[in-house]
Motif scaffolding. Structure first.
Motif, PDB file in Angstrom:
ATOM      1  N   LEU A 162       2.775 -22.965   3.488  1.00  0.00           N
ATOM      2  CA  LEU A 162       3.273 -22.925   2.108  1.00  0.00           C
ATOM      3  C   LEU A 162       4.327 -24.017   1.954  1.00  0.00           C
ATOM      4  CD1 LEU A 162       3.688 -19.105   1.392  1.00  0.00           C
ATOM      5  CD2 LEU A 162       2.184 -20.683   0.190  1.00  0.00           C
TER       6      LEU A 162
ATOM      7  N   GLY B 105       6.892 -26.058  -0.534  1.00  0.00           N
ATOM      8  CA  GLY B 105       7.586 -26.009  -1.810  1.00  0.00           C
ATOM      9  C   GLY B 105       8.830 -25.147  -1.712  1.00  0.00           C
TER      10      GLY B 105
ATOM     11  N   THR C  99       7.311 -20.094  -3.875  1.00  0.00           N
ATOM     12  CA  THR C  99       5.969 -20.676  -3.867  1.00  0.00           C
ATOM     13  C   THR C  99       4.956 -19.609  -3.438  1.00  0.00           C
ATOM     14  OG1 THR C  99       6.829 -22.870  -3.346  1.00  0.00           O
ATOM     15  CG2 THR C  99       4.504 -22.454  -2.849  1.00  0.00           C
ATOM     16  N   LYS C 100       3.838 -19.517  -4.155  1.00  0.00           N
ATOM     17  CA  LYS C 100       2.864 -18.453  -3.905  1.00  0.00           C
ATOM     18  C   LYS C 100       1.485 -19.013  -3.582  1.00  0.00           C
ATOM     19  CE  LYS C 100       5.060 -15.277  -7.220  1.00  0.00           C
ATOM     20  NZ  LYS C 100       5.493 -14.232  -6.266  1.00  0.00           N
TER      21      LYS C 100
ATOM     22  N   THR D  18       4.275 -14.945  -0.792  1.00  0.00           N
ATOM     23  CA  THR D  18       5.373 -15.629  -1.474  1.00  0.00           C
ATOM     24  C   THR D  18       6.362 -16.148  -0.445  1.00  0.00           C
ATOM     25  OG1 THR D  18       5.167 -14.183  -3.401  1.00  0.00           O
ATOM     26  CG2 THR D  18       7.213 -15.423  -3.185  1.00  0.00           C
TER      27      THR D  18
ATOM     28  N   ASN E 260      10.088 -26.038   3.087  1.00  0.00           N
ATOM     29  CA  ASN E 260      10.739 -26.315   1.793  1.00  0.00           C
ATOM     30  C   ASN E 260      10.773 -27.819   1.554  1.00  0.00           C
ATOM     31  OD1 ASN E 260      12.999 -23.630   2.503  1.00  0.00           O
ATOM     32  ND2 ASN E 260      11.190 -23.577   1.238  1.00  0.00           N
TER      33      ASN E 260
ATOM     34  N   THR F 270      -2.751 -26.926  -5.100  1.00  0.00           N
ATOM     35  CA  THR F 270      -1.575 -26.577  -4.316  1.00  0.00           C
ATOM     36  C   THR F 270      -0.719 -25.692  -5.216  1.00  0.00           C
ATOM     37  OG1 THR F 270      -0.219 -28.432  -5.091  1.00  0.00           O
ATOM     38  CG2 THR F 270      -1.679 -28.841  -3.207  1.00  0.00           C
ATOM     39  N   SER F 271       0.515 -25.441  -4.828  1.00  0.00           N
ATOM     40  CA  SER F 271       1.391 -24.627  -5.680  1.00  0.00           C
ATOM     41  C   SER F 271       1.819 -25.369  -6.931  1.00  0.00           C
ATOM     42  CB  SER F 271       2.626 -24.194  -4.895  1.00  0.00           C
ATOM     43  OG  SER F 271       3.322 -25.340  -4.421  1.00  0.00           O
ATOM     44  N   THR F 272       1.649 -26.717  -6.948  1.00  0.00           N
ATOM     45  CA  THR F 272       2.150 -27.501  -8.084  1.00  0.00           C
ATOM     46  C   THR F 272       1.109 -28.426  -8.704  1.00  0.00           C
ATOM     47  OG1 THR F 272       2.970 -29.206  -6.566  1.00  0.00           O
ATOM     48  CG2 THR F 272       4.525 -27.470  -7.220  1.00  0.00           C
TER      49      THR F 272
END
Length: 280
Positions: free
Chosen positions: A125, A127, A131-132, A170, A197, A268-270
């Motif tokens: 993960l 981000g 972030t999920k 998460t 992160n 992705t998450s974004t």
């Protein structure tokens, strides 16, 4: 001499009557209680122990008393003299413990399950906290068909990443943890999760166009880099097909199902990118 033996006999008789009276007036079994009262076993050849307590009318335990176990449907599940239940085939069975005139029962449900697998088996993960990404759990019955059962999800370290009842993970803080999906104590599967992160600076798909025959499978590769240009491995991605009747996708593996076109979305998450699929 005769009077002496007579006196001794009278003393023995009085002693025996006293013991019998004390026994008759002592605590008597009043209830038999089984725990747990219901058991669910997932698939054949799994076990679960049942135990019983025999108590008097005041609820006090009476140790040392032995009940007899019986299964009403041994073709579904059996039980031995120690209360160990073993699943055999899908169905419902009643396990009964009996002591003198007392009896109590427990319900055993054997579910038609063969395998449980979590996908992907590892992911990163990337981000900020929050972030999920969702994991999927595939459960199949003994015939290989999908099962409607849902597993229980658990995080090995919620301080790194948590998981909800639907398998959505998460991120909380950088680190590693294991997310586990389980069916009782019988079946489980896990995903190794790494939380970073970092910001995603580059996101690429290769190839952006696939030409497939019906039944053929090819892979789309997703490459993700951080702000320093370093490739981040096993980034959590959501793969979806615009038309699963034409082409399906699973973790980058695209399979042609029928002639036509479909779009494969990778998120992705974004960010989200797409690739086009042509099935001939």
């Amino acid at each position: 001499m005769k009077k002496r033996f007579t006196g001794l006999a009278e003393e023995v008789l009085v002693f025996c009557v006293t013991v019998l009276a004390a026994s008759a007036c002592g605590p008597k079994p009043s209830d038999l209680r089984i725990t747990p009262a219901k058991v669910t076993l997932y698939g054949p050849d799994h076990t679960q122990s049942l135990r019983y307590d025999i108590v008097d009318k005041k609820g006090n335990l009476m140790p040392g008393l032995t009940a007899v176990w019986v299964a009403d449907k041994p073709r579904v599940a059996t039980i031995d003299s120690n209360g160990l239940v073993r699943s055999v085939t899908p169905g419902r069975a009643i396990m009964t413990a009996t002591f003198q005139k007392l009896a109590s029962s427990a319900v055993v449900e054997v579910m038609d399950v063969s395998t449980l697998s979590v996908s992907p088996s590892r992911m990163t993960l990337v981000g900020p906290a929050g972030t999920k990404m969702a994991l999927s759990a595939e459960i199949k019955d003994t015939k290989g068909n999908p099962s409607p059962l849902k597993p229980k999800w658990l995080s090995g370290d919620p301080k790194v990443a948590s998981v909800d009842a639907e398998g959505v993970v998460t991120a909380a803080a950088e680190g590693r943890t294991t997310i586990i999906a389980s069916l009782g104590n019988d079946l489980s599967s896990a995903c190794d999760v790494k939380v970073l992160n970092r910001a995603i600076a580059a996101f690429e798909l290769t190839p952006r166009t696939l030409i497939l025959r019906v039944g053929e499978t090819q892979r789309i590769t997703a490459t993700i880099r951080d702000t320093t240009g370093v490739v981040i491995e096993d980034v959590a991605l959501a793969w979806t097909s615009s038309d699963p009747r034409t082409a399906t996708v699973s973790n980058g593996a695209v399979t042609g199902v029928a002639r036509g076109t479909a779009s494969i979305s990778v998120a992705t998450s974004t960010q989200t990118l797409t690739a086009e699929v042509i099935v001939n």
